[in-house]
Scaffold this active site. Structure first.
Site, PDB file in Angstrom:
ATOM      1  N   ASN A   1       0.811  -1.225   0.000  1.00 55.42           N
ATOM      2  CA  ASN A   1       0.000   0.000   0.000  1.00 55.42           C
ATOM      3  C   ASN A   1       0.842   1.272   0.000  1.00 55.42           C
ATOM      4  O   ASN A   1       0.356   2.323  -0.418  1.00 55.42           O
ATOM      5  CB  ASN A   1      -0.984  -0.003   1.177  1.00 55.42           C
ATOM      6  CG  ASN A   1      -2.129  -0.981   0.933  1.00 55.42           C
ATOM      7  OD1 ASN A   1      -2.275  -1.486  -0.180  1.00 55.42           O
ATOM      8  ND2 ASN A   1      -2.930  -1.238   1.948  1.00 55.42           N
TER       9      ASN A   1
ATOM     10  N   CYS B   1     -16.777  -2.941  -4.486  1.00 53.44           N
ATOM     11  CA  CYS B   1     -15.746  -3.972  -4.431  1.00 53.44           C
ATOM     12  C   CYS B   1     -16.359  -5.240  -3.850  1.00 53.44           C
ATOM     13  O   CYS B   1     -17.529  -5.262  -3.506  1.00 53.44           O
ATOM     14  CB  CYS B   1     -14.527  -3.494  -3.669  1.00 53.44           C
ATOM     15  SG  CYS B   1     -14.605  -3.740  -1.928  1.00 53.44           S
TER      16      CYS B   1
ATOM     17  N   ARG C   1     -17.449   1.069  -1.794  1.00 51.15           N
ATOM     18  CA  ARG C   1     -16.244   1.788  -1.368  1.00 51.15           C
ATOM     19  C   ARG C   1     -16.238   3.132  -2.096  1.00 51.15           C
ATOM     20  O   ARG C   1     -15.669   3.271  -3.166  1.00 51.15           O
ATOM     21  CB  ARG C   1     -14.978   0.988  -1.681  1.00 51.15           C
ATOM     22  CG  ARG C   1     -14.797  -0.161  -0.695  1.00 51.15           C
ATOM     23  CD  ARG C   1     -13.569  -0.957  -0.985  1.00 51.15           C
ATOM     24  NE  ARG C   1     -12.340  -0.303  -0.582  1.00 51.15           N
ATOM     25  CZ  ARG C   1     -11.145  -0.855  -0.754  1.00 51.15           C
ATOM     26  NH1 ARG C   1     -11.028  -2.032  -1.315  1.00 51.15           N
ATOM     27  NH2 ARG C   1     -10.058  -0.206  -0.381  1.00 51.15           N
TER      28      ARG C   1
ATOM     29  N   ASP D   1      -7.398  -4.869   7.393  1.00 54.60           N
ATOM     30  CA  ASP D   1      -6.745  -5.829   6.491  1.00 54.60           C
ATOM     31  C   ASP D   1      -6.227  -7.068   7.220  1.00 54.60           C
ATOM     32  O   ASP D   1      -5.711  -7.992   6.582  1.00 54.60           O
ATOM     33  CB  ASP D   1      -5.590  -5.145   5.737  1.00 54.60           C
ATOM     34  CG  ASP D   1      -6.106  -4.208   4.651  1.00 54.60           C
ATOM     35  OD1 ASP D   1      -7.306  -4.232   4.348  1.00 54.60           O
ATOM     36  OD2 ASP D   1      -5.287  -3.430   4.107  1.00 54.60           O
TER      37      ASP D   1
ATOM     38  N   ARG E   1      -2.080 -10.569  -5.677  1.00 56.26           N
ATOM     39  CA  ARG E   1      -2.167  -9.102  -5.703  1.00 56.26           C
ATOM     40  C   ARG E   1      -1.324  -8.493  -4.595  1.00 56.26           C
ATOM     41  O   ARG E   1      -0.787  -7.408  -4.770  1.00 56.26           O
ATOM     42  CB  ARG E   1      -3.623  -8.651  -5.484  1.00 56.26           C
ATOM     43  CG  ARG E   1      -4.532  -8.940  -6.631  1.00 56.26           C
ATOM     44  CD  ARG E   1      -5.867  -8.297  -6.391  1.00 56.26           C
ATOM     45  NE  ARG E   1      -5.677  -6.869  -6.086  1.00 56.26           N
ATOM     46  CZ  ARG E   1      -6.646  -6.057  -5.688  1.00 56.26           C
ATOM     47  NH1 ARG E   1      -7.863  -6.516  -5.542  1.00 56.26           N
ATOM     48  NH2 ARG E   1      -6.391  -4.791  -5.438  1.00 56.26           N
TER      49      ARG E   1
HETATM   50  C1  UD1 Z   1      -6.769   1.638   2.057  1.00 56.43           C
HETATM   51  C2  UD1 Z   1      -5.987   0.390   1.776  1.00 56.43           C
HETATM   52  C3  UD1 Z   1      -6.812  -0.853   2.141  1.00 56.43           C
HETATM   53  C4  UD1 Z   1      -7.312  -0.752   3.579  1.00 56.43           C
HETATM   54  C5  UD1 Z   1      -8.011   0.581   3.833  1.00 56.43           C
HETATM   55  C6  UD1 Z   1      -8.371   0.796   5.283  1.00 56.43           C
HETATM   56  C7  UD1 Z   1      -4.582   1.031  -0.080  1.00 56.43           C
HETATM   57  C8  UD1 Z   1      -4.258   0.870  -1.517  1.00 56.43           C
HETATM   58  N1  UD1 Z   1      -5.635   0.355   0.363  1.00 56.43           N
HETATM   59  O1  UD1 Z   1      -7.924   1.620   1.222  1.00 56.43           O
HETATM   60  O2  UD1 Z   1      -5.966  -1.993   1.994  1.00 56.43           O
HETATM   61  O3  UD1 Z   1      -8.230  -1.796   3.830  1.00 56.43           O
HETATM   62  O4  UD1 Z   1      -7.147   1.668   3.439  1.00 56.43           O
HETATM   63  O5  UD1 Z   1      -7.245   0.746   6.069  1.00 56.43           O
HETATM   64  O6  UD1 Z   1      -3.886   1.694   0.648  1.00 56.43           O
HETATM   65  N2  UD1 Z   1     -14.535   6.275   2.600  1.00 56.43           N
HETATM   66  C9  UD1 Z   1     -15.600   7.077   2.238  1.00 56.43           C
HETATM   67  N3  UD1 Z   1     -15.433   7.918   1.175  1.00 56.43           N
HETATM   68  C10 UD1 Z   1     -14.258   8.021   0.485  1.00 56.43           C
HETATM   69  C11 UD1 Z   1     -13.182   7.189   0.865  1.00 56.43           C
HETATM   70  C12 UD1 Z   1     -13.338   6.320   1.939  1.00 56.43           C
HETATM   71  O7  UD1 Z   1     -16.665   7.024   2.838  1.00 56.43           O
HETATM   72  O8  UD1 Z   1     -14.176   8.813  -0.462  1.00 56.43           O
HETATM   73  C13 UD1 Z   1     -14.691   5.345   3.745  1.00 56.43           C
HETATM   74  C14 UD1 Z   1     -14.580   3.874   3.333  1.00 56.43           C
HETATM   75  O9  UD1 Z   1     -15.813   3.370   2.887  1.00 56.43           O
HETATM   76  C15 UD1 Z   1     -14.116   3.241   4.632  1.00 56.43           C
HETATM   77  C16 UD1 Z   1     -13.249   4.321   5.259  1.00 56.43           C
HETATM   78  O10 UD1 Z   1     -13.581   5.529   4.605  1.00 56.43           O
HETATM   79  O11 UD1 Z   1     -15.204   2.990   5.470  1.00 56.43           O
HETATM   80  C17 UD1 Z   1     -11.759   4.108   5.141  1.00 56.43           C
HETATM   81  O12 UD1 Z   1     -11.430   3.800   3.790  1.00 56.43           O
HETATM   82  P1  UD1 Z   1     -10.052   4.268   3.165  1.00 56.43           P
HETATM   83  O13 UD1 Z   1      -9.077   4.532   4.273  1.00 56.43           O
HETATM   84  O14 UD1 Z   1     -10.297   5.362   2.205  1.00 56.43           O
HETATM   85  O15 UD1 Z   1      -9.601   2.990   2.362  1.00 56.43           O
HETATM   86  P2  UD1 Z   1      -8.775   2.945   1.014  1.00 56.43           P
HETATM   87  O16 UD1 Z   1      -7.842   4.109   0.937  1.00 56.43           O
HETATM   88  O17 UD1 Z   1      -9.690   2.686  -0.123  1.00 56.43           O
END
Ligand code: UD1
Length: 420
Positions: A23, A116, A121, A304, A396
């Protein structure tokens, strides 16, 4: 399509080297777009997600070489500012190119990510942040089209702490005109590492390592090199596997500080943990005790690692409660673990795991990356033969996991299979 065939029951012993953090790499690679020239990213793992990000960057005109463990990215001639559907649908982290493209070129066309495997997401936080920085955003034919003459600094206050939205905003803001404040920024080590890399590229960022980042935009950045941090989820997966099978294993090239939420729970579960500067040794001789966990943002217990923890708890001496607060629907692994004999009830975002004496081998199917890891952990302790189908998910995010496990004494083979 490959599958894993595991004959469970072997204890794990020996030493395993942890690879670079997936990540972190997936954020660092798009960050190189912010300057023209060659960046060298050392300790880059060889993973399918890294290949997907390389393909995406190549389509934009970036030169990509990956000799040994160092990834070389030449961003001198960027010819396209688009992330197409066929790549974004494979890997959501492709969305990370939005911020740097917008920051450097004032334009990006990035396929809108769909849901997903374990539910919705959203990317609303990413888009709102770009708008705050002055970008106009429209959705055209399934693509997010973002435009700005030059981004301008703003206060971006996230309602939810998001790794991806923090990374994207950071990468956009470093070239914006004026000061940007990111409040409730993600604290995950991968984001902290990204911020340090951006500083080496010439960015001005204060508050690194806290959830309040202040970015003073600069006119230009220059290429920089990096040495990646260890993958805390790969490390956590190996720790969980040893906790499940028993034995004694030392993880090298690990960062004990990043693993504290996991190692603390493992100690409560009856494991012995010894940490050194960049290694962690785990052993378990006594019984495996039930331990409740609730996933949370860093430094809490990582989502994770939730699937692997449920697999571990499946044979603990008692019941445990695993609560998922980041992705409430992330339980695709549970029906597969039940096929191996695990006793798990799901109620909303909580799994109640009642430890059983023994899991028994069966055919199970990977549904996503961490679900696959949990099935491998379970397969290592199940009696008889476990076949894990669709292991492309595991490729992956884990570098040669079966080779690393075999070196520790596991009986696990990768087999070419017609089954899907
Ligand atoms: C990253 C990690 C993933 C990990 C996740 C949480 C990478 C490539 N992936 O994913 O492995 O599981 O952090 O630690 O680094 N959310 C919203 N709106 C947004 C974005 C996020 O509501 O625009 C919410 C999501 O639904 C979730 C929370 O925020 O409930 C945290 O998600 P986020 O930290 O953004 O995850 P990723 O960056 O997608």
């Amino acid at each position: 399509m490959d599958k894993f065939v595991i004959r469970g029951g072997n204890r794990l012993n020996g030493t395993v080297e942890i690879s670079g953090a997936k990540n972190a790499t997936l954020a660092l690679m798009p960050a190189t777009i912010l300057a023209g020239g060659v960046c060298r990213l050392a300790n880059t793992p060889r993973l399918r997600d890294v290949t997907t990000m390389s393909t995406l960057l190549e389509r934009m005109g970036v030169g990509v070489k990956h000799p040994g463990m160092t990834l070389e990215l030449d961003t001198t001639h960027i010819t396209s500012m688009e992330a197409p559907y066929d790549l974004v649908k494979k890997m959501r982290a492709s969305f990370y190119v939005l911020g740097p493209l917008l920051g450097r070129f004032g334009f990006a066309r990035v396929s809108y990510p769909g849901g997903c495997a374990w539910g919705p997401r959203p990317v609303d936080l990413h888009l709102k942040a770009m708008q705050k920085l002055g970008a106009s955003i429209s959705i055209e034919e399934g693509y997010v089209v973002a435009r700005a003459k030059r981004l301008r600094g703003a206060v971006v206050s996230f309602d939810i702490s998001s790794v991806g939205a923090t990374g994207n905003t950071l990468m956009a803001a470093v070239l914006a005109h004026g000061t940007t404040v990111i409040a409730n920024a993600a604290l995950e080590p991968e984001i902290t590492h990204l911020a340090h890399f951006l500083v080496r590229m010439g960015a001005r960022i204060e508050g690194i390592g806290t959830n309040h980042l202040t970015i003073e935009g600069v006119d230009e950045l220059h290429p920089a090199d990096d040495h990646n941090i260890p993958d805390r989820i790969e490390a956590g997966t190996f720790l969980t596997a040893v906790a499940a099978t028993g034995g004694k294993v030392t993880l090298t090239n690990a960062c004990p500080e990043h693993l504290e939420a996991i190692t603390t729970r493992l100690q409560e579960a009856g494991c012995d943990i010894v940490v050194d500067v960049d290694s962690v040794t785990i052993s378990r001789e006594g019984p495996l005790l039930p331990v409740d966990v609730t996933t949370a943002i860093y430094p809490g217990f990582p989502t994770d690692m939730q699937a692997q923890w449920i697999a571990l708890m499946a044979t603990a001496e008692g019941a445990s409660v695993v609560t998922e607060t980041i992705y409430p629907d992330r339980f695709n692994h549970v029906p597969e673990l039940q096929r191996l004999g695990a006793s798990i009830d799901i109620s909303r975002n909580t799994a109640i795991v009642r430890g059983v004496k023994q899991l028994t081998g069966a055919k199970v199917m990977s549904t996503d990356l961490r679900a696959s890891a949990s099935l491998i952990v379970a397969g290592l302790i199940a009696r008889g033969k476990t076949e894990v189908l669709r292991v492309y998910h595991i490729d992956r995010g884990y570098e040669s996991i079966e080779v690393k496990l075999r070196r520790l004494g596991a009986d696990i083979q990768r087999v070419d299979s017609e089954e899907y």
